[in-house]
Scaffold this motif. Structure first.
Motif, PDB file in Angstrom:
ATOM      1  N   ARG A  79      -6.620  15.507  -2.336  1.00  0.00           N
ATOM      2  CA  ARG A  79      -7.050  14.324  -3.085  1.00  0.00           C
ATOM      3  C   ARG A  79      -7.286  14.648  -4.552  1.00  0.00           C
ATOM      4  O   ARG A  79      -6.906  13.866  -5.447  1.00  0.00           O
ATOM      5  N   ALA A  80      -7.887  15.791  -4.828  1.00  0.00           N
ATOM      6  CA  ALA A  80      -8.158  16.170  -6.214  1.00  0.00           C
ATOM      7  C   ALA A  80      -6.859  16.400  -6.978  1.00  0.00           C
ATOM      8  O   ALA A  80      -6.766  16.091  -8.179  1.00  0.00           O
ATOM      9  N   ALA A  83      -5.466  12.971  -7.883  1.00  0.00           N
ATOM     10  CA  ALA A  83      -6.276  12.365  -8.933  1.00  0.00           C
ATOM     11  C   ALA A  83      -6.009  13.008 -10.288  1.00  0.00           C
ATOM     12  O   ALA A  83      -5.920  12.321 -11.317  1.00  0.00           O
ATOM     13  N   ALA A  84      -5.859  14.330 -10.293  1.00  0.00           N
ATOM     14  CA  ALA A  84      -5.591  15.044 -11.545  1.00  0.00           C
ATOM     15  C   ALA A  84      -4.240  14.653 -12.127  1.00  0.00           C
ATOM     16  O   ALA A  84      -4.089  14.528 -13.349  1.00  0.00           O
ATOM     17  N   VAL A  86      -2.639  11.747 -11.749  1.00  0.00           N
ATOM     18  CA  VAL A  86      -2.736  10.399 -12.314  1.00  0.00           C
ATOM     19  C   VAL A  86      -3.471  10.437 -13.651  1.00  0.00           C
ATOM     20  O   VAL A  86      -3.038   9.824 -14.640  1.00  0.00           O
ATOM     21  N   GLN A  87      -4.557  11.173 -13.719  1.00  0.00           N
ATOM     22  CA  GLN A  87      -5.319  11.264 -14.960  1.00  0.00           C
ATOM     23  C   GLN A  87      -4.492  11.915 -16.069  1.00  0.00           C
ATOM     24  O   GLN A  87      -4.464  11.432 -17.213  1.00  0.00           O
ATOM     25  N   HIS A 132      -4.617   8.762  -0.906  1.00  0.00           N
ATOM     26  CA  HIS A 132      -5.011   9.509  -2.101  1.00  0.00           C
ATOM     27  C   HIS A 132      -4.365   8.907  -3.347  1.00  0.00           C
ATOM     28  O   HIS A 132      -4.994   8.822  -4.411  1.00  0.00           O
ATOM     29  N   ALA A 135      -6.188   5.627  -4.135  1.00  0.00           N
ATOM     30  CA  ALA A 135      -7.523   5.893  -4.685  1.00  0.00           C
ATOM     31  C   ALA A 135      -7.456   6.338  -6.136  1.00  0.00           C
ATOM     32  O   ALA A 135      -8.333   6.008  -6.946  1.00  0.00           O
ATOM     33  N   ALA A 136      -6.420   7.085  -6.489  1.00  0.00           N
ATOM     34  CA  ALA A 136      -6.291   7.579  -7.860  1.00  0.00           C
ATOM     35  C   ALA A 136      -5.761   6.519  -8.813  1.00  0.00           C
ATOM     36  O   ALA A 136      -6.223   6.408  -9.954  1.00  0.00           O
TER      37      ALA A 136
END
Length: 256
Positions: A79-80, A83-84, A86-87, A132, A135-136
């Motif tokens: 998941r991290a 998220a990373a 997408v960011q 995931h 969520a991101a």
């Protein structure tokens, strides 16, 4: 991923797109087509050597279309990690317009073979990987007031075959999650499910059960090329902002 700021100027029809599972098959075809159409594609997968080769193959098309392809190592079960990505994409290009959730695995087997580790892998990649991504990207799309989710599900979301119970369950889950997202999301966010039939790919290579592998060779005797699915994705992305293509089923004419 290099997060150095280099925002992509807004141009009519030009999008920033993340494609997961982009190292082969449908994902690679989607990435290549979108680059050729002038989009900036962030291609994510675990096999970075394949991604670098894809970047090389699409370099000429990128130069003529104004698009581009950035290869990035990605594990959708982390998941991290998602998220990373997408960011970092948003920081680099100033926005994220589309998330194509394509990553998937298909180690088919009979339930009585009890290949539990393979069941877990399908659930992790095909279901958790999709969640995931949602969520991101959902907060980003909500803040922007625009965005497009594209989930690559399967004809297995609509039918169950022997050896496919768990795989079909994960793809039905992907269909259901995406349909739920469509109903819940702000109308400014578009949501599409693409359900391929038999497509030439490496998916069947992960099957370890001999009986399932043999059945799949027969089942896949008539397959279409991955670009047929890429074309469907392109169609969904290029519709006017007030048109949401909810689902496209694409399969060989000889698949019944």
């Amino acid at each position: 991923m290099n997060t150095q700021q280099s925002e992509l100027p807004e141009q009519a029809g030009r999008k920033v797109v993340i494609v997961t599972g982009a190292s082969s098959g449908i994902g690679a075809a989607i990435a290549a087509r979108l680059v050729a159409e002038g989009h900036q594609v962030v291609a994510g997968a675990r096999r970075t050597d394949r991604l670098r080769a894809l970047a090389e193959r699409t370099a000429e098309a990128a130069a003529s279309s104004g698009g581009g392809l950035q290869p990035v190592r990605l594990d959708v079960t982390d998941r991290a990690d998602v998220a990373a990505l997408v960011q970092a994409t948003r920081e680099r290009y100033g926005r994220l317009d589309v998330l194509v959730a394509n990553a998937g695995v298909m180690p088919l087997s009979r339930l009585d073979s009890l290949l539990v580790d393979e069941w877990d892998r399908m659930i992790d990649v095909n279901v958790r990987g999709l969640l995931h991504g949602i969520a991101a990207a959902l907060p980003v799309f909500t803040t922007q007031g625009s965005g497009h989710f594209v989930t690559v599900a399967s004809i297995g979301a609509h039918q169950v075959v022997p050896t496919g119970a768990v795989y079909c369950a994960t793809k039905y889950a992907a269909w259901a999650i995406t349909e739920g997202l469509r109903q819940e999301a702000d109308p400014s966010i578009r949501v599409t499910t693409i359900s391929p039939g038999v497509v030439t790919s490496e998916l069947a290579d992960t099957i370890t059960e001999p009986g399932a592998a043999e059945a799949m060779r027969t089942y896949r005797a008539h397959a279409i090329e991955p670009d047929a699915i890429a074309h469907a994705v392109s169609y969904a992305l290029t519709q006017p902002a007030d048109v949401d293509v909810n689902e496209i089923v694409v399969r060989p004419t000889r698949q019944r």
